[in-house]
Design an enzyme around this catalytic site. Sequence first.
Site, short mmCIF file in Angstrom:
data_model
loop_
_atom_site.label_atom_id
_atom_site.label_comp_id
_atom_site.label_asym_id
_atom_site.label_seq_id
_atom_site.Cartn_x
_atom_site.Cartn_y
_atom_site.Cartn_z
N SER A 40 0.83 -1.21 0.00
CA SER A 40 0.00 0.00 0.00
C SER A 40 0.86 1.25 0.00
CB SER A 40 -0.90 0.02 1.24
OG SER A 40 -0.11 0.29 2.40
N ASP A 41 0.27 2.36 -0.39
CA ASP A 41 0.89 3.65 -0.13
C ASP A 41 0.71 3.95 1.36
OD1 ASP A 41 2.13 6.10 -0.54
OD2 ASP A 41 1.03 6.50 -2.37
N PHE A 42 1.43 4.96 1.87
CA PHE A 42 1.34 5.31 3.28
C PHE A 42 -0.09 5.72 3.63
CE2 PHE A 42 5.89 6.06 2.57
CZ PHE A 42 6.44 5.43 3.67
N GLY A 43 -0.71 4.99 4.56
CA GLY A 43 -2.05 5.35 5.00
C GLY A 43 -3.14 5.11 4.00
#
Length: 728
Positions: A270-273
């Site tokens: 995933s991307d951050f958050g």
Amino acid sequence: MMLPGTQASGEVADDGVVDCSTVAWMDTSLTASERADALLEASTQSQIYRWLNEQAANNPEQTQWTNRRTGEVTAEYEAQVACTPTVVYTDGPDGVRFTEGVTAFAAPIAVASSWSLELAELKGAAQADEAYDMGKNVILGPGVASGRTVLSGRTPEYFGEDAVLAGLMAASTIVGIEDSNDPDKAVLSDLKHFIANEQETNRSSSSSNVDERTLVESYSLVNEIAITRGGTSSVMCSYNQINGTYACENADVLNTLLKDQIGFEGYVVSDFGAVHSTADALMNGLDQELNAPNYFAPDNLDAALAAGEITQERILDAAHRVVEAYIGGGLFDNPLQDEAVEDASTDEHKEIALQTALEGSVLLQNDGTLPISLGDDLTVGLFGATASATATDGISASSVCSMKWAFGGGGTMTCEDLVAPDEAFAEAIAEAGGTLVVNDGSDLESAAADAADVDVAIVFGYQRTGEFSDLADLSLQGGGDELVATVAAANDQTVVVLNTGSAVEMPWLDDVSGVLEMWYPGEQFGPALVQLLTGEVSPSGHLPMTFPASLEETPTGASEAQFPGIMDSSNIRQVDYSEGMEIGYRWYEAQDVEPLFEFGYGLTYSEFEYSHLQVTPTSHKGTHEIRVKFRVTNTGDVAATEVAQVYLELPASADEPSKRLAGWASVDLEPGEHENVTVTFTAEDQEDLHLLQYWGADDDEWVTPSGTYTVTVGGSIDTVLEDTFSQK
């Protein structure tokens, strides 16, 4: 079940340390998949869970994660099995970011402007070596997008608006990172951001609403080419929703499109958050959550498993994808060294940085003022804050060395070895016996007076852009348009040097002698500029994106619903991709709109003539080799390089908006010299790049239409030669 002749835990020495040569997952005679099987077989459930989170996977000895504010334990694991590596991720589309002691390369948009796959690979390999030396072995990059809007804040960290050009550039970068670097320095790449992630405005709370054919042809294809040709170890899912479902829990996107249709075998991070759930994210294709354990923390996974929302099979599949990628990429066998080096940048890397700045700069206009002959008594003036390393109102050459970073106001690269234009010009002009005048441009009256007194005025215009926000308009920042107009009014030998991350409008274009787009050129800014403006090197860059005449004349410029979208009652910005496949140059072609500078455009200090186009065979069936032959002649007085481009238009039954880039060749020619060029499209090219195909949404597959295909050739999308062939 353990493999024959292996041990689950390995032999333990008297000091309690496991002999890693005795564990199956360190047996290099086995395949990466077999080694991953052995490791997971020897693991507890808690240890398997670790691979599903980046920090837990990459810090094998850490057992607890806590809330930074409260100190409360938020995730707890068993220590990982023995003989697993420490892994460190680093952001890095343009270089090893936020790190001193590394080379500041030109931005990816400049790499794309070189149209050199070899240069992209060299840059990737150099970056990988520096990452490893600095104690980092997974690079979050390269990045790709489709250039839906020129206002996108992250335009400079991508490779432009065409799927074939950007996909092959990304693939070459991946090959450089994972295969062409020092074999003792194992580093993985991460292709980002999947998918339809075309704006920063409300990126975490917006939905890209797009039809299936457009999604596959216009947004997925660039990723598919990068994956098929590059072999990246991981793909990062994006923040945005696609048709109402977040990318990191979207089964249509991750399972159907990425893993099944494209055939991606690595892991999805995933991307951050960007994760919003446990069960939906895991079951719909996410393999690893980035940053600290949250949705994929052990307690959440245990609860979802007990409730029947996730399966053990899927847990093992996700863990296996991560472990196999780490092993296959060499992270187990070539672990990071105990200490990072102080300075990883080498003379070779700096030469690559210089070459990228040279080949990635695009000459947009020249009335004959360029090249400048630095001789006795010549006075050259440099105007603008970005000409110097000394800051004016917080802006300097360092401000445009790399793309902007929102936090702190600096750039993504530290650029501590930057050579500014005033420094490089001072040295060159001193050798030639001339005079240099430097004016920061903060006082227009002073700038006008100095401009009137110099023989050649070089004025610098900038546009800082980067992650977290989109551009508001296409004007130069810091009063740049006014400065250019002021200098040009005082001196009819005015050359504009642009340091931008995207296109800009040029209201002063008719009043200046030359325009050179250098993008964010990296640490070799000054030396590259001197070589280009003096003719030591003839510019050879070509635009990887269209420069519009105005913001209104862009694919998404007519409607707020298209960009930035309209916020709904749930606080999700609904972005309507109603333009379909008409993005980038395909919109300008379909709408018959003349841009300021078209896709593929780029001047040099010579001129070229195209002739003798022939496409063979004239008729075929299947995916036989297609050969496009033509002649390029240097009709000027200077040795130069031309990027000869081949475009392909499918039969009318395909209902495509325009012709599209199929391939290109860089041709180096002396004055008066010609070369007979052949651009060949193999069966593999046709299959990997889908050159003769369109996506048939009704059939759920790529379709090769029968009929007449038109091939055009030239120095930009404004092609000059045409031939046809037929497909049965």
